[in-house]
Structures are given as C-alpha cells and as structure tokens.
Design a protein around this motif. Structure first.
Motif, mmCIF file in Angstrom:
data_model
loop_
_atom_site.group_PDB
_atom_site.id
_atom_site.type_symbol
_atom_site.label_atom_id
_atom_site.label_comp_id
_atom_site.label_asym_id
_atom_site.label_seq_id
_atom_site.Cartn_x
_atom_site.Cartn_y
_atom_site.Cartn_z
ATOM 1 N N ASP A 69 -8.401 11.052 59.044
ATOM 2 C CA ASP A 69 -7.317 10.739 58.062
ATOM 3 C C ASP A 69 -7.363 9.485 57.650
ATOM 4 O OD1 ASP A 69 -4.699 11.282 57.191
ATOM 5 O OD2 ASP A 69 -3.876 9.818 58.370
ATOM 6 N N SER A 70 -7.803 8.327 58.398
ATOM 7 C CA SER A 70 -7.991 7.044 57.912
ATOM 8 C C SER A 70 -8.889 6.088 58.835
ATOM 9 C CB SER A 70 -6.699 6.591 57.790
ATOM 10 O OG SER A 70 -6.203 6.207 58.964
ATOM 11 N N ILE A 71 -9.676 5.138 58.266
ATOM 12 C CA ILE A 71 -10.465 4.436 59.042
ATOM 13 C C ILE A 71 -10.250 2.968 58.973
ATOM 14 C CG2 ILE A 71 -12.613 3.762 59.692
ATOM 15 C CD1 ILE A 71 -13.876 6.451 58.874
ATOM 16 N N GLU A 72 -10.265 2.062 60.144
ATOM 17 C CA GLU A 72 -10.003 0.588 59.698
ATOM 18 C C GLU A 72 -11.013 0.107 60.533
ATOM 19 O OE1 GLU A 72 -5.926 -1.012 60.316
ATOM 20 O OE2 GLU A 72 -7.021 -2.496 61.599
ATOM 21 N N ILE A 73 -12.052 -0.633 59.650
ATOM 22 C CA ILE A 73 -13.250 -1.277 60.115
ATOM 23 C C ILE A 73 -13.136 -2.687 60.146
ATOM 24 C CG2 ILE A 73 -15.738 -1.611 59.390
ATOM 25 C CD1 ILE A 73 -15.472 1.285 57.851
ATOM 26 N N THR A 74 -13.574 -3.308 61.154
ATOM 27 C CA THR A 74 -14.115 -4.826 61.170
ATOM 28 C C THR A 74 -15.387 -5.010 61.034
ATOM 29 O OG1 THR A 74 -12.164 -4.790 63.204
ATOM 30 C CG2 THR A 74 -13.708 -6.749 62.505
ATOM 31 N N ALA A 75 -15.892 -5.740 60.011
ATOM 32 C CA ALA A 75 -17.280 -5.975 59.594
ATOM 33 C C ALA A 75 -17.250 -7.396 59.339
ATOM 34 C CB ALA A 75 -17.666 -5.063 58.424
ATOM 35 N N VAL A 76 -18.514 -7.963 59.719
ATOM 36 C CA VAL A 76 -18.999 -9.295 59.527
ATOM 37 C C VAL A 76 -19.943 -9.319 58.676
ATOM 38 C CG1 VAL A 76 -20.080 -11.250 60.751
ATOM 39 C CG2 VAL A 76 -18.112 -10.003 61.938
ATOM 40 N N GLY A 77 -20.020 -10.358 57.609
ATOM 41 C CA GLY A 77 -20.938 -10.473 56.781
ATOM 42 C C GLY A 77 -20.824 -11.232 55.556
ATOM 43 N N THR A 78 -21.381 -11.203 54.635
ATOM 44 C CA THR A 78 -21.297 -12.010 53.146
ATOM 45 C C THR A 78 -20.775 -11.409 52.051
ATOM 46 O OG1 THR A 78 -23.690 -11.761 52.895
ATOM 47 C CG2 THR A 78 -22.740 -13.950 54.124
ATOM 48 N N ILE A 79 -20.192 -12.055 51.358
ATOM 49 C CA ILE A 79 -19.272 -11.452 50.086
ATOM 50 C C ILE A 79 -20.413 -11.725 48.950
ATOM 51 C CG2 ILE A 79 -17.533 -11.473 48.732
ATOM 52 C CD1 ILE A 79 -16.751 -10.709 51.439
ATOM 53 N N ILE A 80 -20.438 -10.490 48.319
ATOM 54 C CA ILE A 80 -21.336 -10.697 47.171
ATOM 55 C C ILE A 80 -20.741 -10.257 46.010
ATOM 56 C CG2 ILE A 80 -23.681 -9.496 46.009
ATOM 57 C CD1 ILE A 80 -24.578 -8.970 48.989
ATOM 58 N N ILE A 81 -20.733 -11.074 44.766
ATOM 59 C CA ILE A 81 -20.133 -10.871 43.534
ATOM 60 C C ILE A 81 -21.465 -10.465 42.576
ATOM 61 C CG2 ILE A 81 -18.652 -11.373 41.589
ATOM 62 C CD1 ILE A 81 -17.194 -13.294 43.735
ATOM 63 N N ASP A 82 -21.283 -9.244 42.152
ATOM 64 C CA ASP A 82 -22.275 -8.680 41.081
ATOM 65 C C ASP A 82 -21.821 -9.204 39.574
ATOM 66 O OD1 ASP A 82 -20.356 -6.814 40.184
ATOM 67 O OD2 ASP A 82 -21.630 -5.222 41.094
ATOM 68 N N ASP A 83 -22.739 -8.845 38.507
ATOM 69 C CA ASP A 83 -22.743 -8.981 37.442
ATOM 70 C C ASP A 83 -21.408 -8.620 36.741
ATOM 71 O OD1 ASP A 83 -25.039 -10.334 37.685
ATOM 72 O OD2 ASP A 83 -26.155 -8.779 36.224
ATOM 73 N N GLN A 84 -21.036 -7.190 37.214
ATOM 74 C CA GLN A 84 -19.564 -6.753 36.522
ATOM 75 C C GLN A 84 -18.388 -7.455 37.504
ATOM 76 O OE1 GLN A 84 -22.302 -4.111 37.101
ATOM 77 N NE2 GLN A 84 -22.643 -4.819 35.037
ATOM 78 N N LYS A 85 -18.562 -8.437 38.151
ATOM 79 C CA LYS A 85 -17.668 -8.984 39.005
ATOM 80 C C LYS A 85 -17.018 -8.260 39.882
ATOM 81 C CE LYS A 85 -16.496 -12.835 35.633
ATOM 82 N NZ LYS A 85 -15.657 -13.213 34.954
ATOM 83 N N GLU A 86 -17.795 -7.159 40.452
ATOM 84 C CA GLU A 86 -17.410 -6.320 41.564
ATOM 85 C C GLU A 86 -17.744 -6.981 42.969
ATOM 86 O OE1 GLU A 86 -16.100 -3.181 41.635
ATOM 87 O OE2 GLU A 86 -16.319 -2.567 39.593
ATOM 88 N N MET A 87 -16.881 -6.898 44.004
ATOM 89 C CA MET A 87 -17.182 -7.603 45.380
ATOM 90 C C MET A 87 -17.648 -6.591 46.209
ATOM 91 S SD MET A 87 -13.829 -10.086 45.532
ATOM 92 C CE MET A 87 -13.672 -11.610 44.685
ATOM 93 N N SER A 88 -18.617 -6.974 46.870
ATOM 94 C CA SER A 88 -19.059 -6.193 47.944
ATOM 95 C C SER A 88 -19.198 -7.082 49.335
ATOM 96 C CB SER A 88 -20.411 -5.781 47.868
ATOM 97 O OG SER A 88 -20.417 -5.049 46.555
ATOM 98 N N LEU A 89 -19.263 -6.383 50.269
ATOM 99 C CA LEU A 89 -19.591 -7.003 51.682
ATOM 100 C C LEU A 89 -21.078 -6.727 52.077
ATOM 101 C CD1 LEU A 89 -18.452 -8.776 54.214
ATOM 102 C CD2 LEU A 89 -18.048 -6.599 55.210
#
Lengths: 173, 284
Positions: free
Chosen positions: A95-115
């Motif tokens: 039904d739903s998932i809650e994730i704890t993740a460690v990493g770095t934030i990346i912002i691409d050319d379209q200003k989309e954010m990723s971990l």
C-alpha cells in the motif's frame, strides 16, 4: 621525499573517508504497509520472501495494521528494488513504503532533483518537493553534503524509481 | 424419483462449485472439510498430515469403519498456482469382519487463484481447482482400497479471510470413470460453506485460534455396472461440521467432526454416523 609523504597523507585521508562513509547503511530501513495479510501463514510467507532481499537483517510484521519494518545489517544497505517482487511473490500488495536513504542530492539540467544513494548506483527521483525542503536540498546539492532522506511512495508498481521527500537532514556517521 | 436430465445438469454445476470449495487444498486458516481460496507463496513448500476417519451403518448391513492417514505435499509454482499431491494410506477399512490396509488412491491437484483483492488485514480470492484421482489403490483385496478408476475433479472456491472472521463457499464435482468389475461409481458433487471467527486477535508471533463451523453437502448419482443402474447407490448427505484451526507461525493444526443432519440415500445403503478429520500442516 616530500611527494612520498604527500602520497601517504592522501592515502590516509582517503582511507578515513572510506571508513566514515561506509560506517552507516545507505538504506538502513524500510517501513511498508502491506495489504492482504490476515493470519500467521500469510506473515510467514511474506517474511520468508523479504528475508531474501539483499541487506535485510530483521523484519517486524504487524498483522493488525499490515505495517512491516525492514532493518538493514550493520553498515549494509537494503536493496529496495527487490522489495516489490518479494511482496508480489508472497501474494500481497504494497500500500505504501517509507524509505530511509543516505546519499547525495543531484540536480540535473531540467532542475529535477534526485538522490544518488551513497556507495550504490541507485538513484531515486525526488518528487513533490516543496519549500523549505526544496531550499535545503538545493543547499545540500551545492555543498555535496551526504544527507539522510526519509521518503514515501504510495501504491508502488513493480519498480521503485522515485519518492516523495518527507524529511531531510545531514547524515550522521 | 427420476429427475429430468436438465435438472441434473443444473445440479451438477451447483455441486461442482460447492465441491471445489470443500476440497482440502488450501493453505490458510479456513475450512477443515471444505476448500480454501488462498494459494501458497511462490516457491513455498507445504506438508500436511491428515488423519481422518468415518463410520457408517444400516439395518441389515454390517457396519463400515475406515481410517486414513493422508500425506499432502504442495508447492507454490507461482503466487497464484499451487500444485498438490495427496497420498493416502488406508490404516484400516473394515466392513463387518473383513478388513484391509494399504495405499489408497493418490490425488493430484492444481489450484489457480484467478482473482484477488487485498485490503489491510484481509484478502478476498476466487480460486479454481482441477485434479485427477489415480487408481493406485488395490482392488484385489476385500474391502477394496481403491476404485480402480480415474476420477476427474473440478472446483471453484470463493472466500474472504480477515483478521476477525473467515468466510468461504465452494463447489466441486468429481466425475468418475469405470473401474474394477465394470462398476462406474456415480459422479459426485459437493458444496460447502464455512464460517470462522477468531475469539482472540493476536499478532504474527502469537498462536492464532479460529473456531469454525461448516455446512457440507455431498450428492452422488447412481452407480452403474456394465451400464445397468445400481439401485442401492447414490443420494444426498448434508453435514454440519464444527471445527477449529490453530496456527503458530508456519505450523497449523485443524480438526473437525462432520455430523449428518440429513441423508437421503437410494435403496438400502449405509448412512453416515460421523466423519472426522485432524490435520497438521507445516509451511517451509
């Protein structure tokens, strides 16, 4: 002589960095709400399938709410991509998932954010990011700070590629 | 009374549906005598030991008692498809002063869940069943340990299993072929409904206890020998079956007694006094 000393210092610093970054799990915990479980046989089947997910050390299942908590082995990461198939093979629905993740934030050319999950090739697109969280993520991306993100996914499909950020903070070693 | 063929067809369909529900192939906390909708998880292995018996009697005929130990092995091919083999050992089949013992007729079954709806703490499912009974039981002994014929089993079961209660209904048909002594036992139809309630709600690691009540109907057409109808064969039986299920993690124990409440049998046949079943189940 001086260059040799410099090399040794560099090696030492790198070794310290590696030991620090590997001392915490990249995905140390996953909390899910599973639909369809009503008896211990159901929970046993689910537990058996989830135990095979890479990095999972312990599983706690609550039948009443369907809440299922996965914890990683010390210093290891739970392979989130294996979870949907494991639940499906057990015969239930996430039904739903809650994730704890460690990493770095990346912002691409379209200003989309990723971990970019630390130490792995896993990247999750961060959706529905609003201020002030957005502002903090930008700042962390700029400083390349290793962060701990808690995110949620509602009714995930067969693969998990993105999640909604609930909280973000600087990762502690 | 002769029933027109069109009604027999209708009966056959109804019985088939009910019978599916009653056939013991399920893997969860549901009926003892009926079928259960859930299938086993993918790659899962299940082992079941079913100790069952029955007694029947009639005036002018010697009493009949029989006790079986059925080993059931099942495997989850996919999350929706479970294969199963039932290997029965007749511990004793006694008719009057004669008795026999040995391997009975082995049953191979496949169960396919083609519809499922999941909710928090509950699951609804619709499952079909197809199987065959093999003539592995000896027919050269008296009383015979098998029918000497292939039987084809079809069924359908619908059910809801929730935290507090469970409910299921099934129909099943067992189509018989000609066996030893040119006898074709009459086709059998079964229908079951089962209701179960958990008096105490525990968690995964707690023992899970369910009180069950079932209503089981068994109908059988007349048997034939060399094409001629046998007068003392066929009829209807209706049972009420109180029972229980106890599950602890991957271990299960369930049991129940079928008490006949209505029997309409053709000619002079033994009527059922009781039937019982006690099943231990393990999932690996």
């Amino acid at each position: 002589m001086r260059s040799k000393r410099l090399t040794w210092i560099t090696v030492f610093v790198l070794a310290v960095l590696v030991s620090v970054t590997s001392s915490y799990a990249r995905v140390p915990g996953v909390t899910m709400v599973i639909k369809g479980m009503s008896c211990p046989f159901c929970a046993f089947g689910l537990e058996k399938k989830l135990k095979k997910v890479e990095g999972v050390k312990s599983i706690k299942i609550t039948l009443k709410t369907g809440k299922t908590v996965l914890s990683a082995e010390d210093g290891k990461s739970i392979n989130v991509s294996q979870i949907p198939k494991a639940v499906k093979d057990a015969g239930f629905t996430i039904d739903s998932i809650e994730i704890t993740a460690v990493g770095t934030i990346i912002i691409d050319d379209q200003k989309e954010m990723s971990l970019q999950v630390d130490g792995t090739s896993d990247t999750y697109r961060l959706t529905e990011v609003k201020n002030p969280v957005k502002k903090r993520l930008r700042s962390f991306a700029k400083s390349k700070t290793i962060v701990e993100v808690i995110g949620s996914i509602q009714k995930p499909g067969d693969s998990i590629t993105s999640f909604t950020v609930l909280r973000v903070s600087e990762a502690s070693a | 009374m002769i029933i027109p063929p069109r009604y027999w067809l209708l009966k056959l369909i109804i019985i088939g549906i009910v019978g599916i529900c009653l056939y013991p192939t399920s893997t969860q906390a549901l009926p003892v005598f009926g079928l259960r909708p859930p299938t086993l998880y993918k790659g899962g292995i299940g082992i079941e030991l079913d100790f069952k018996g029955d007694q029947s009697s009639a005036s002018g005929l010697s009493d009949k008692n029989q006790y079986f130990l059925i080993t059931g092995l099942f495997y989850g091919i996919t999350t929706d498809l479970t294969l199963r083999a039932n290997i029965p050992v007749v511990l004793e089949r006694r008719v009057g002063s004669k008795s026999s013992t040995g391997v009975g007729d082995v049953v191979l079954l496949s169960k396919y869940r083609f519809w499922r709806h999941d909710a928090i703490g509950a699951q609804d499912a619709l499952t079909a069943l197809v199987g065959v009974k093999l003539p592995t039981g000896k027919t050269s002994v008296t009383p015979s340990l098998g029918s000497g014929a292939f039987d084809f089993i079809m069924g359908l079961v619908i059910g809801r299993d929730s935290r507090r209660w469970t409910l299921s209904a099934d129909i099943q048909s067992v189509l018989k072929t000609e066996g030893s002594n040119n006898i074709r036992v009459g086709h059998q139809f079964l229908a079951n409904t089962a209701f179960g309630i958990r008096p105490w709600l525990g968690e995964y690691t707690d023992p899970d206890f369910i009180i069950m009540t079932e209503l089981n109907w068994r109908g059988q057409l007349r048997s034939t020998q060399s094409g001629a109808s046998l007068a003392n064969s066929g009829g209807h039986r209706l049972f009420v079956a109180p029972g229980f299920t106890l599950i602890y993690r991957n271990w299960g124990l369930r049991g129940g007694v079928q008490i006949p409440i209505y029997q309409e049998l053709n000619g002079n046949q033994r009527s059922d006094d009781y039937r019982f079943s006690l099943v231990a189940e393990l999932h690996l």
